[in-house]
Design a protein around this motif. Structure first.
Motif, short mmCIF file in Angstrom:
data_model
loop_
_atom_site.label_atom_id
_atom_site.label_comp_id
_atom_site.label_asym_id
_atom_site.label_seq_id
_atom_site.Cartn_x
_atom_site.Cartn_y
_atom_site.Cartn_z
N UNK A 198 60.56 53.54 2.99
CA UNK A 198 59.53 53.60 3.94
C UNK A 198 59.10 55.01 4.38
N UNK A 199 58.01 54.99 4.96
CA UNK A 199 57.27 56.29 5.29
C UNK A 199 57.98 57.32 5.93
N UNK A 200 59.33 56.86 6.73
CA UNK A 200 60.10 57.68 7.49
C UNK A 200 60.80 58.45 6.35
N UNK A 201 61.06 57.87 5.11
CA UNK A 201 61.70 58.45 4.14
C UNK A 201 61.22 59.82 3.37
N UNK A 202 61.95 60.84 3.19
CA UNK A 202 61.41 61.76 2.67
C UNK A 202 60.91 61.58 1.11
N UNK A 203 61.32 60.87 0.48
CA UNK A 203 60.68 60.58 -0.78
C UNK A 203 59.51 60.08 -0.73
N UNK A 204 58.82 59.40 0.20
CA UNK A 204 57.55 58.45 0.38
C UNK A 204 56.58 59.56 0.11
N UNK A 205 56.26 60.59 0.85
CA UNK A 205 55.39 61.67 0.50
C UNK A 205 55.29 62.21 -0.52
N UNK A 206 56.56 62.53 -1.25
CA UNK A 206 56.61 62.91 -2.67
C UNK A 206 56.05 62.27 -3.65
N UNK A 207 56.45 60.89 -3.77
CA UNK A 207 55.80 60.04 -4.42
C UNK A 207 54.50 59.88 -4.65
N UNK A 208 54.17 59.54 -3.33
CA UNK A 208 52.72 59.47 -2.86
C UNK A 208 51.89 60.73 -3.54
N UNK A 209 52.35 61.91 -3.28
CA UNK A 209 51.72 62.85 -3.82
C UNK A 209 51.50 62.84 -5.36
N UNK A 210 52.50 62.53 -5.88
CA UNK A 210 52.60 62.37 -7.23
C UNK A 210 51.39 61.53 -7.86
N UNK A 211 51.25 60.34 -7.34
CA UNK A 211 50.24 59.36 -7.37
C UNK A 211 49.00 60.13 -7.26
N UNK A 212 48.79 60.81 -6.16
CA UNK A 212 47.27 61.40 -5.79
C UNK A 212 47.23 62.59 -6.87
N UNK A 213 48.06 63.06 -7.42
CA UNK A 213 47.68 64.51 -8.55
C UNK A 213 46.95 63.71 -9.87
N UNK A 214 47.21 62.27 -9.90
CA UNK A 214 46.66 61.52 -10.94
C UNK A 214 45.47 60.91 -10.75
N UNK A 215 45.06 61.01 -9.52
CA UNK A 215 43.83 60.45 -9.18
C UNK A 215 43.88 59.06 -8.79
N UNK A 216 45.10 58.60 -8.55
CA UNK A 216 45.51 57.12 -8.16
C UNK A 216 46.19 57.05 -6.95
N UNK A 217 46.34 55.83 -6.40
CA UNK A 217 46.78 55.68 -5.00
C UNK A 217 48.04 54.85 -5.12
N UNK A 218 49.08 55.34 -4.45
CA UNK A 218 50.17 54.30 -4.19
C UNK A 218 49.88 53.32 -3.31
N UNK A 219 50.29 52.02 -3.53
CA UNK A 219 50.05 50.76 -2.67
C UNK A 219 51.18 50.03 -2.57
N UNK A 220 52.32 50.28 -2.10
CA UNK A 220 53.20 49.38 -1.76
C UNK A 220 53.20 48.29 -1.20
N UNK A 221 53.73 47.13 -1.87
CA UNK A 221 53.54 45.64 -1.07
C UNK A 221 54.81 45.62 -0.25
N UNK A 222 55.56 46.36 -0.35
CA UNK A 222 56.74 46.27 0.73
C UNK A 222 57.41 47.59 0.91
N UNK A 223 58.01 47.79 2.21
CA UNK A 223 58.63 49.06 2.22
C UNK A 223 59.88 48.81 3.01
#
Length: 309
Positions: A198-223
């Motif tokens: 979930x977005x309240x979990x600290x890892x969410x922003x870390x993982x999302x940033x890793x996707x962004x650095x590659x120029x792609x978006x993280x699109x979860x279908x479930x949280x």
């Protein structure tokens, strides 16, 4: 009148119990004159005779018999103190309370603690599971001796230091096409269903940033809120997930496999302790035991990806 000391009481008790100065000296590993001197000094400190010597042997007076009851209790207490001190010194006795975030408190800590205190019946252990944001509260209220958190604390009453680093890994159903890869790239996950924490979990922003650095978006279908829930969904055949390597610690679920990520994603574990209180020896040993377990698990995860199969 001088006060009695423990050596005098030991000599008195030995003579009362054995009935002989000579044999008492042997049990105390001292000479007979030394025991006689200790008895004389003890009598002087008491202010009355303890033994009758008119028959050529020591015969306890009625007062000595009364006193023996109390001195025997005293020496039994001293022995308990010595035994307790020895147990504490050998880390066989004590109490320790730990508060930690869910991913590490579900498997790794319980297993390491069980091995540590398995043969230490005098050790009492308490494990509290809290979100990283509420771990600080457990320490401030002294519900725990120390904490392991994914969030550093700036509370002036607490001390915070880097403890270890965790890698994120990709979990997928064992029959998923990506399971054939030894390493998975975040780019491989663009077209698959992603179960995210979930977005309240600290890892969410870390993982999302890793996707962004590659120029792609993280699109979860479930949280979901916890990695255990994410892994349960994946094991049941739905999607893939990115979780801490700790998710692979413990019993093997044949429905899910884990693969290292090509683009490393790291999170830091913080050790949080009270600033103005010293940790017990058993707490210090537990901290080091958990640290070693994490380091070893991370090394296996990096060098032997097949262990995730």
């Amino acid at each position: 009148m001088a006060k009695a000391n423990i050596r005098q009481i030991e000599a008195f008790n030995a003579v009362m119990k054995i009935g002989s100065v000579t044999k008492a000296a042997e049990t105390l590993f001292v000479s007979q004159p030394a025991v006689t001197k200790l008895l004389k000094s003890f009598e002087e400190s008491c202010g009355f005779d303890l033994f009758s010597r008119s028959t050529g042997r020591l015969v306890p007076t009625p007062e000595a018999k009364q006193l023996y009851t109390e001195t025997h209790k005293l020496l039994a207490g001293v022995l308990r103190v010595e035994k307790t001190a020895r147990s504490i010194r050998n880390l066989e006795r004590g109490e320790v309370a730990l508060v930690a975030f869910p991913a590490i408190s579900m498997q790794l800590i319980p297993r390491e603690v069980a091995k540590l205190i398995k043969n230490r019946e005098g050790v009492n252990f308490t494990l509290l599971t809290r979100t990283s944001r509420s771990i600080e509260d457990a320490l401030v209220t002294r519900s725990a001796d120390f904490g392991l958190s994914l969030v550093p604390s700036d509370n002036p009453a607490l001390k915070c230091e880097k403890f270890a680093e965790l890698s994120m890994v990709c979990g997928m159903p064992s029959d998923h096409p990506l399971a054939d890869k030894s390493v998975v790239s975040l780019r491989d996950l663009q077209e698959v269903s992603l179960v995210a924490l979930g977005r309240d979990d600290l890892s969410f922003s870390i993982i999302s940033s890793a996707f962004s650095r590659l120029g792609i978006s993280m699109r979860p279908v479930a949280e979901v809120q916890m990695s255990e829930a994410a892994c349960a969904m994946v094991s049941a055949g739905y999607g893939v997930t990115i979780v801490s390597s700790l998710a692979s610690f413990g019993p093997w679920d044949k429905g899910i496999v884990f693969r290292p990520l090509l683009e490393p994603i790291k999170s830091t574990i913080w050790l949080v302790t009270p600033k103005f209180a010293e940790l017990s020896k058993i707490a210090v040993e537990l901290i080091e035991t958990v640290r070693i377990a994490i380091v070893q698990h991370e090394e296996r995860a990096r060098s032997l990806p097949e262990l995730y199969s």
